[in-house]
Design a protein around this motif. Sequence first.
Motif, mmCIF file in Angstrom:
data_model
loop_
_atom_site.group_PDB
_atom_site.id
_atom_site.type_symbol
_atom_site.label_atom_id
_atom_site.label_comp_id
_atom_site.label_asym_id
_atom_site.label_seq_id
_atom_site.Cartn_x
_atom_site.Cartn_y
_atom_site.Cartn_z
ATOM 1 N N VAL A 71 9.827 29.389 39.047
ATOM 2 C CA VAL A 71 9.444 30.380 38.055
ATOM 3 C C VAL A 71 10.560 30.490 37.018
ATOM 4 N N GLN A 72 10.153 30.583 35.765
ATOM 5 C CA GLN A 72 11.152 30.578 34.695
ATOM 6 C C GLN A 72 11.578 31.998 34.328
ATOM 7 N N GLY A 73 11.637 32.273 33.119
ATOM 8 C CA GLY A 73 12.159 33.524 32.586
ATOM 9 C C GLY A 73 12.881 33.177 31.300
ATOM 10 N N LYS A 77 4.876 40.987 41.001
ATOM 11 C CA LYS A 77 4.315 42.331 41.131
ATOM 12 C C LYS A 77 2.852 42.392 40.688
ATOM 13 N N LYS A 119 -3.390 47.739 35.679
ATOM 14 C CA LYS A 119 -3.709 47.442 37.082
ATOM 15 C C LYS A 119 -3.917 48.744 37.866
ATOM 16 N N PRO A 130 9.755 37.280 33.223
ATOM 17 C CA PRO A 130 10.595 37.156 34.425
ATOM 18 C C PRO A 130 9.749 37.006 35.697
ATOM 19 N N PRO A 131 10.281 36.296 36.676
ATOM 20 C CA PRO A 131 9.480 35.983 37.879
ATOM 21 C C PRO A 131 9.026 37.205 38.660
ATOM 22 N N LYS A 156 0.644 40.053 41.169
ATOM 23 C CA LYS A 156 -0.212 39.166 41.973
ATOM 24 C C LYS A 156 -1.324 39.954 42.647
ATOM 25 N N SER A 159 3.111 20.370 36.604
ATOM 26 C CA SER A 159 3.826 21.147 35.600
ATOM 27 C C SER A 159 5.267 20.646 35.513
ATOM 28 N N TYR A 163 7.642 22.573 35.248
ATOM 29 C CA TYR A 163 8.468 23.609 35.866
ATOM 30 C C TYR A 163 8.250 23.616 37.366
ATOM 31 N N LYS A 164 9.333 23.524 38.097
ATOM 32 C CA LYS A 164 9.209 23.528 39.552
ATOM 33 C C LYS A 164 9.561 24.886 40.139
ATOM 34 N N GLN A 171 6.303 23.810 45.726
ATOM 35 C CA GLN A 171 5.314 24.245 44.754
ATOM 36 C C GLN A 171 5.913 24.228 43.362
ATOM 37 N N GLY A 172 5.109 23.756 42.426
ATOM 38 C CA GLY A 172 5.511 23.921 41.046
ATOM 39 C C GLY A 172 4.826 25.165 40.515
ATOM 40 N N VAL A 173 5.165 25.533 39.325
ATOM 41 C CA VAL A 173 4.497 26.670 38.694
ATOM 42 C C VAL A 173 3.876 26.177 37.400
ATOM 43 N N LEU A 174 2.598 26.331 37.326
ATOM 44 C CA LEU A 174 1.898 25.933 36.111
ATOM 45 C C LEU A 174 1.622 27.188 35.300
ATOM 46 N N GLU A 180 0.279 23.904 43.220
ATOM 47 C CA GLU A 180 1.032 24.662 42.218
ATOM 48 C C GLU A 180 0.537 26.100 42.121
ATOM 49 N N VAL A 226 9.344 31.604 46.090
ATOM 50 C CA VAL A 226 8.465 30.510 45.702
ATOM 51 C C VAL A 226 8.805 29.298 46.559
ATOM 52 N N TYR A 257 0.121 30.718 36.859
ATOM 53 C CA TYR A 257 0.363 32.001 36.210
ATOM 54 C C TYR A 257 -0.193 31.921 34.788
#
Lengths: 382, 367
Positions: free
Chosen positions: B331-333, A380, B359, A374-375, A382, B326, B328-329, A42-45, A146, A38, A149
């Motif tokens: 990816v979390q978890g 996977k 998928k 989890p990231p 995407k 956001s 969050y900068k 970039q942030g993740v919204l 951003e 990442v 997700y």
Amino acid sequence: MTESQELREVEIKARKAVPQEKAPKPAGQPGASQPSEVKKDQGVLYLGIDLGTSRTSVTASNGLRETIPSFVGYPKDVVARKLLKKDVLFGDEAIEKRLSLDLYRPLAQGVLKFSDEKGDLAEANLRAAKDLIAEIIRRAKPRRDELVYAVIGAPAEASIKNKEAILQAARESVDSVMLCSEPFAVAYGLDWLEDVLVIDIGAGTTDLCRMHGTMPEEHDQITLTFAGDYIDEALAERLKKSCPGAAFSTQMVKRIKERHASVDEALAKVEVQLPVDGKPTTFDITNDMRAACRTIIAPIVEGLGKLVATFDPEFQERLKDRVLLAGGGCQIKGLDTAIEKEMRARLGSGRVLRMEEPIYGGANGALKIAHDMPPEYWEKLK
Amino acid sequence: MTWSYKAGTLRDNPARGPRSTPGGFRDMTPFRPSQDARQRTLDSSLSYDGGDGGLFSLQEVQRLMRIEFDRSQRYHYPLACFLIVVDRLERLHDLHGVEIKHAVHQALTELLRSEIRSSDLLACLLNERLLVMLPHATREGADALAQRILAGARRLAFESQGRSVRITLSIGGAHNQLVEEPQYETLLSVAEGGLDVAIASGGDRYVHSELYEHFEKKHSRDRRRRTDVAPAQPLPAPEPGPARQIFSLGNMPPRPAPAPAPVHEPLPDLSPAERDELLQAKDREHRVEVENLERRISKLTSMLEKTEGDLRLMASMKLGDEGVASIYKSVQGLSQEETAIELKKDLMQKIFEANMELKQAIARGST
């Protein structure tokens, strides 16, 4: 609590969960962050979306949340386009200007209409769904830099075609998307993961879901069509009989229901004005309202009974004592008490808790799932 | 489309030699300094191709004609000018295509070149008009030349899709000997006025309008007003209105004293019926013009609305909300402090697997 206080609390909670405060996890393990994948600027919204038949709601990790009626309208012709000055209208605005619009309500009974079929109508409906999802995401105000997700709550028994249609509609607006069962999202949002019965009353469907510390499977979920729209139809039928000569539309009935819906025995007098030959006339619809709203109680309790009966006998009592009433339908006054009463009559006992935020319950849960995912899973998908 | 132009008809004029000059004014310029040098300049200029088959460009002819005109005033020698237009050329264009227009233009250019001297100046102006400047041309000589040009144009024959096409010309003339100290602009305006009358009278004629006083006054007025403007002005815009009006009403201004000679084409002395007809024709013409202008305004208005819409959209994009960041900068978890973390991990994995299966199922379905 004011909105600014809420935002501050969300921010404090989020800061607690920021990864730099945590020890880095081994790569490849679920939950391990992979910052190299990442970009740092970039942030993740994260978005939790409840795509409902009646309302579509979103809760975002930037603190915003929005809800709009699930209506999409396109100007009928050039004149309408010139008048409205827009190519597409959503929600209340679309309902208000519906005479100038080709109006779509892309979901019915919790799923995308005609998604299992082919043809112009199916395509138009899919387009409306895409536009609706794009609009609700736009209202969450994602920044351009951003990643977005999203977790979308889908009906428990949606077909694969239907899920495909929802994913197709969403993919154009987000970087990665997942679907999850709506009642599960509601329960997950409240951290009620063990021995819970969730009743999610929407407009199109009522989802019953049994949570027992694992992912609910097919036999843990029941989808009923006794929901908000069913009450509207029942009320309309009754009004036709009890209000002779009165003219009304589905939207009028829906508005009346949303204002006065109740199953209380001691219901205050409900009087509405409906036009008779163009003249507004007052009608007392107290009994009609109560009777229409009560039509969903018996099927719901019957469904609960099935879920309880097929559960481990040792935990059945506990399950009956943890019934969560969620969704827009839980705003019907006295519904929790009425279901409890019916459960006691049919199942021997029952305790129903009403969700505090019926409109955003599903979206909040979906947001929590999105955050906890989890990231590498996001990558996977995407 | 088969199109041919019979060029042979142009040069078969046994009545004269290839370089006959109108009115016998050849070599009337013993007082002109450096005649040879000037001739060389003009010859080289004549070979200039301004995109019209060797005619002068507008700017070039302006410069040369002004020089020639100033010289004629300075040394008091006669000078005539013609404005020539092919009658109903636009209609020919519409009926037979652009090729015939080009062929007519080319043929006319050749005709004029065969009729004028090498020292005369020929230029193509706007609106398909040709301007001819004839230094050392007397009034009578200019008239004779105009008649020869008209006759030569009548002999031109064109063919389009098996049909024979003929053309005629309208010529407006002016001469510097008919008024004292005229200006260059006056000469052009007078020629323009004559041309307008020739066109309005049905074409195929030469008109010498003689409205010198009218245009002279106007240009003097303009010159007084524009003392601060640089002297090199472009060609003045033609103002046919007053000329037409005066001619149509038969109100000829008094002829200047030193110009007793009659014009070749008598000015129209119109009867009331003819005048009404002329006015009606003008009225129709104006109506068509107004309709066209209204259509154009309507089109421009709609385009303007569209542009405004685009601009509004662009402005809204530029000034639009940049969004809310956001919290969050990255990816979390699941957090380690999370309650029932193992259960939640298991749930997340199951949700993920279900989505992966979906998928793959979709991918299989689409393939």
